[in-house]
Design a protein around this motif. Sequence first.
Motif, PDB file in Angstrom:
ATOM      1  N   GLN A 119       0.763  -1.139  -0.022  1.00 42.86           N
ATOM      2  CA  GLN A 119      -0.073   0.126   0.084  1.00 42.86           C
ATOM      3  C   GLN A 119       1.099   1.383  -0.027  1.00 42.86           C
ATOM      4  O   GLN A 119       2.183   1.316   0.674  1.00 42.86           O
ATOM      5  N   LEU A 120       0.311   2.326  -0.406  1.00 44.92           N
ATOM      6  CA  LEU A 120       1.134   3.562  -0.636  1.00 44.92           C
ATOM      7  C   LEU A 120       1.599   3.960   0.517  1.00 44.92           C
ATOM      8  O   LEU A 120       2.603   4.669   0.608  1.00 44.92           O
ATOM      9  N   HIS A 121       0.747   4.072   1.457  1.00 43.59           N
ATOM     10  CA  HIS A 121       1.377   4.511   2.923  1.00 43.59           C
ATOM     11  C   HIS A 121       2.366   3.852   3.376  1.00 43.59           C
ATOM     12  O   HIS A 121       3.384   4.632   3.848  1.00 43.59           O
ATOM     13  N   SER A 122       2.423   2.548   3.243  1.00 48.17           N
ATOM     14  CA  SER A 122       3.755   1.754   3.594  1.00 48.17           C
ATOM     15  C   SER A 122       4.810   1.997   2.832  1.00 48.17           C
ATOM     16  O   SER A 122       6.024   2.250   3.333  1.00 48.17           O
ATOM     17  N   LEU A 123       4.725   2.591   1.640  1.00 48.61           N
ATOM     18  CA  LEU A 123       5.904   2.845   0.599  1.00 48.61           C
ATOM     19  C   LEU A 123       6.468   4.213   0.906  1.00 48.61           C
ATOM     20  O   LEU A 123       7.735   4.215   1.150  1.00 48.61           O
ATOM     21  N   TYR A 124       5.579   5.033   1.196  1.00 49.61           N
ATOM     22  CA  TYR A 124       5.913   6.437   1.655  1.00 49.61           C
ATOM     23  C   TYR A 124       6.659   6.302   2.908  1.00 49.61           C
ATOM     24  O   TYR A 124       7.716   7.158   3.316  1.00 49.61           O
ATOM     25  N   GLU A 125       5.958   5.661   3.874  1.00 45.45           N
ATOM     26  CA  GLU A 125       6.792   5.320   5.217  1.00 45.45           C
ATOM     27  C   GLU A 125       7.997   4.916   5.107  1.00 45.45           C
ATOM     28  O   GLU A 125       9.108   5.567   5.605  1.00 45.45           O
ATOM     29  N   MET A 126       8.350   3.643   4.289  1.00 49.83           N
ATOM     30  CA  MET A 126       9.711   3.393   4.014  1.00 49.83           C
ATOM     31  C   MET A 126      10.863   4.408   3.338  1.00 49.83           C
ATOM     32  O   MET A 126      11.819   4.575   3.889  1.00 49.83           O
ATOM     33  N   GLU A 127      10.070   5.196   2.609  1.00 48.86           N
ATOM     34  CA  GLU A 127      10.963   6.214   1.776  1.00 48.86           C
ATOM     35  C   GLU A 127      11.365   7.185   2.848  1.00 48.86           C
ATOM     36  O   GLU A 127      12.419   7.822   2.790  1.00 48.86           O
ATOM     37  N   LEU A 128      10.751   7.710   3.692  1.00 52.17           N
ATOM     38  CA  LEU A 128      10.870   8.533   4.703  1.00 52.17           C
ATOM     39  C   LEU A 128      11.958   8.125   5.663  1.00 52.17           C
ATOM     40  O   LEU A 128      12.750   8.653   6.065  1.00 52.17           O
ATOM     41  N   LEU A 129      11.820   6.538   6.032  1.00 53.71           N
ATOM     42  CA  LEU A 129      12.600   6.104   7.065  1.00 53.71           C
ATOM     43  C   LEU A 129      14.174   6.250   6.338  1.00 53.71           C
ATOM     44  O   LEU A 129      15.004   6.333   7.028  1.00 53.71           O
ATOM     45  N   ALA A 130      14.299   5.981   5.122  1.00 53.38           N
ATOM     46  CA  ALA A 130      15.337   5.619   4.485  1.00 53.38           C
ATOM     47  C   ALA A 130      16.053   7.185   4.263  1.00 53.38           C
ATOM     48  O   ALA A 130      17.457   7.310   4.163  1.00 53.38           O
ATOM     49  N   GLU A 131      15.397   8.206   4.500  1.00 60.33           N
ATOM     50  CA  GLU A 131      15.871   9.386   4.565  1.00 60.33           C
ATOM     51  C   GLU A 131      16.072  10.249   5.917  1.00 60.33           C
ATOM     52  O   GLU A 131      16.355  11.301   5.969  1.00 60.33           O
ATOM     53  N   GLY A 132      15.806   9.289   6.762  1.00 55.81           N
ATOM     54  CA  GLY A 132      16.473   9.757   8.118  1.00 55.81           C
ATOM     55  C   GLY A 132      15.266  10.198   9.040  1.00 55.81           C
ATOM     56  O   GLY A 132      15.631  10.467  10.243  1.00 55.81           O
ATOM     57  N   PHE A 133      13.897   9.830   8.546  1.00 50.67           N
ATOM     58  CA  PHE A 133      13.148  10.171   9.635  1.00 50.67           C
ATOM     59  C   PHE A 133      13.012   9.316  10.677  1.00 50.67           C
ATOM     60  O   PHE A 133      13.196   7.868  10.493  1.00 50.67           O
ATOM     61  N   GLU A 134      12.540   9.777  12.112  1.00 48.32           N
ATOM     62  CA  GLU A 134      12.492   8.812  13.312  1.00 48.32           C
ATOM     63  C   GLU A 134      11.487   7.976  13.318  1.00 48.32           C
ATOM     64  O   GLU A 134      10.174   8.278  12.875  1.00 48.32           O
ATOM     65  N   GLU A 135      11.635   6.562  13.520  1.00 49.34           N
ATOM     66  CA  GLU A 135      10.501   5.424  13.249  1.00 49.34           C
ATOM     67  C   GLU A 135       9.455   6.058  14.398  1.00 49.34           C
ATOM     68  O   GLU A 135       8.467   5.541  13.854  1.00 49.34           O
ATOM     69  N   ASP A 136       9.711   6.326  15.475  1.00 47.36           N
ATOM     70  CA  ASP A 136       8.691   6.443  16.465  1.00 47.36           C
ATOM     71  C   ASP A 136       7.960   7.723  16.194  1.00 47.36           C
ATOM     72  O   ASP A 136       6.568   7.699  16.257  1.00 47.36           O
ATOM     73  N   VAL A 137       8.451   8.647  15.499  1.00 49.58           N
ATOM     74  CA  VAL A 137       7.413   9.606  14.875  1.00 49.58           C
ATOM     75  C   VAL A 137       6.658   9.351  13.765  1.00 49.58           C
ATOM     76  O   VAL A 137       5.396   9.720  13.996  1.00 49.58           O
TER      77      VAL A 137
END
Length: 897
Positions: free
Chosen positions: A453-471
Amino acid sequence: MGILDNLTPQWIENQYELWKREPEQLSEEWRAFFTGFDLGAAAPAPGTPPAPGSEEALKQSSVQSLIYRYRDIGHLLACTDPLSPCKIEHPLLSLSTFGLDPSDLNKTFHTRRFMKKSATLKDILQVLRSTYCGSVGVEFMHLQDPDERQWLIDRMEPVGNRGEFTREKRLLLLKKLKEAALFERELHKRFPGQTRFSLEGGDVLIPMLDAAVAKAASTGVTDVVFGMPHRGRLNVLCNIFGMPYENMFAEFSDNSEYGVVGEGDVKYHKGFSVDVPGADGGTVHLTLTSNPSHLEAIDPVVQGKCRARQDRIGSDGETRVLPLLIHGDAAFSGQGVVAETLNLSQLAGYRTGGTLHIVLNNQIGFTTSAVDARSSHYATDVAKMVQAPVFHVYGDDAEAVVHVTELAVAYRDRYRKDVVVEVICYRRHGHNEGDEPYFTQPLMYQQIKLRPQLHSLYEMELLAEGFEEDVLKEIENEVVQRLAQAGERQAASVESAFLAHWSGMKPGVAKVAVPTSVPSATLLELSERLARIPDGFTPHPKVAAVLQKRRDAVVKGGPLDWGNVETLAYASLLSSGVSVRLSGQDVRRGTFSHRHSTLFDQESGATYMPLCAVVPERTHFCAFDSMLAEFSVLGFEYGYSLEAPEALTIWEAQYGDFSNGAQVIIDQFLVSGEAKWERSSGLVLMLPHGYEGQGAEHSSARIERFLELAAAGNIQAVYPTTPAQLFHVLRRQMLQPFRKPLILFTPKSLLRHPDCVSRLEELSSGGFREVIAEPAAGASVCQVIICSGKIYYDLLGRIRKEQLQGSALLRIEQLYPLPIEQLRDELQRFPAGVRYTWVQEEPRNMGAWRFIHEPLSELLGSVPRYVGRPDAAAPASGSHRLDRVEQERIVDEALKI
């Protein structure tokens, strides 16, 4: 564009060689051109581009052609389909096509109208490919205004068609994706198997709409009117409009009696409105228009609503009110009302300053694949007819979708034109949640099943760019918690539909007699003002004579014809502050040359509307000759009437039969909108009707169809036989404390019939008479002839001509709601034992007979005799002679005692 932009290097080289051999074979312009080339090549200045005619010059020209080609057809290489592999090359975009090769990549070329004055071919290609061949494909070179093209280029190429996304903007984007997906998951969990027309696969629509509203607000928009089909509608209601989740859950549980009005409608057809935060602390009013399953029928309705709001606001209206239409791909390319609505977009009487069209392309229409759904390359190709730019965007690239949406809104704000954003995505389930898509699209759904699903894809993209997982997880937890809490709450109450400009109106069908007469002194004054022609204006002599004749008839107490009285009705309403909007084919002059609401200067072509002379401040008279269409124009006027109950809104068919082309609007909106959605309309339909020997398509306004649709007081169907009756019913339409559609069957031959006239005193006293009874001439009554409309004059003419006695005439002027009490009162005046006859021009299976014989039989105690044409498949004969013979037979039979 320069002279070399669209010429191939080889052609220029051939022309150059020909000039050197036989210069006389070329035109004077080309000879001068190549002479200049040679002069320039003889002494090049340091740092200047290579001389024309040299290999370097030809490559220079080729690079410029390459830039143009990418802007023109780069979209053919764009990677926009989540279910298909991206194309790498296109023959028309290869270097060899332009006489270039890899050895040229590191060479520097001078450019025109490019972001850099000079750059290496490699850098130029990088800009072009990222801008036009990435997640976004753009069709805009068909725009004929070079300023529009350059404006888009300047906002796409410098950023490679990628927007600027701050941390906060990215987190908001993720939140909206989570809301879209988790809402669908919650509905599936709570109500498994129930139809919801899931948005899954097109989840990006939610952040897309959120961005569109925010961007629109920043440009000064205060109202956004949405129209959309059923897919994703529930998601939009909750996650864009803020409809409480608990209300939606109550709808699914079928325990939401608080929200059912009249007969109600399914939840994915209903509308909603709300104020949301806008720019600089203000608010934006969002309206989602109710609509039926005729997917694109809502398009012109939204336009009409927007135009009414814009007219109310004034000169700033187009800036502040934005139409936003959401379409499916199959419907956008398949339904003709889309093209009709696009055609309205720049017409003076119907423009709304540009519409944002969002095409949610899930690549399948119910079970029909794209290859069977359209003949065009793109689903959006029809939009190019109005030179609308079209953005095609990869539906699983949320940032690209938001970027082009914001760009599209900015374009609309600047140029006041339609703009299209097509989101290529997919449908995760079948047409509805109980449908099995593998039956018809097995290969497509094998791919869809494997896609995250797109929300999962975008979440993985943000994690790869350094966004905090807990946020990121906290965003999901917050959405999940809101959904869970909503399940524990009761549904909230829904506001009445009769608010704002409808607050003075009442629902229902209250039987209220309203005074509609106008003092004679007022009518005399209005007539004087209507007859004045501005100094320096040269009307057609015949029209000037008509105006003077009308004035004289009022002043001298002479007979008032239909056109005169119709104009006086409008003038009386206008002078009291009621705006009037008249629309339809040829309405300014009138199809039958009877109205002349707009005069044309015979020397300059300038126009003048006499009715504007009686219009007070903040009141308007508008008459618009529409394009040659009924579906979209009637839909537009219906939408206008929804938004402007204070104005008399009229649509006139060129001939009554032409309403056939707008039957969807009549069936799905006009007669049932109040029962389904609590949305009243005071729209007037003027439908010329009457048998004149002009064939099937110019005879009948299909009275029977409207009577078949009439129930529960939903409409008023009136067939007035005198100008005074028209005067009073038009005024009644605006003076009664409620709004109902008025179906007005109007005449053709009676417009100039010597007997179809009224006197001034009939306008200054009395009111609309739903039933008119006349005693028999001479001897006692032997029969009572009951009729409606024009046939009355045929009967009256024969009675007078042959001095017939014994037949009384009774006219039913209002066919629905049928005036039972008035009928009973009038019928009781006749002696017992008389014969009752119903007479109509129409065939037996048409007209009013099949709807009126039952109530008449109950009133009379027996079935009245029928006289009219026999059952027929077509409304009238195509032979003028046979039609006249049949008309005479009807009159003969009716008056036979």
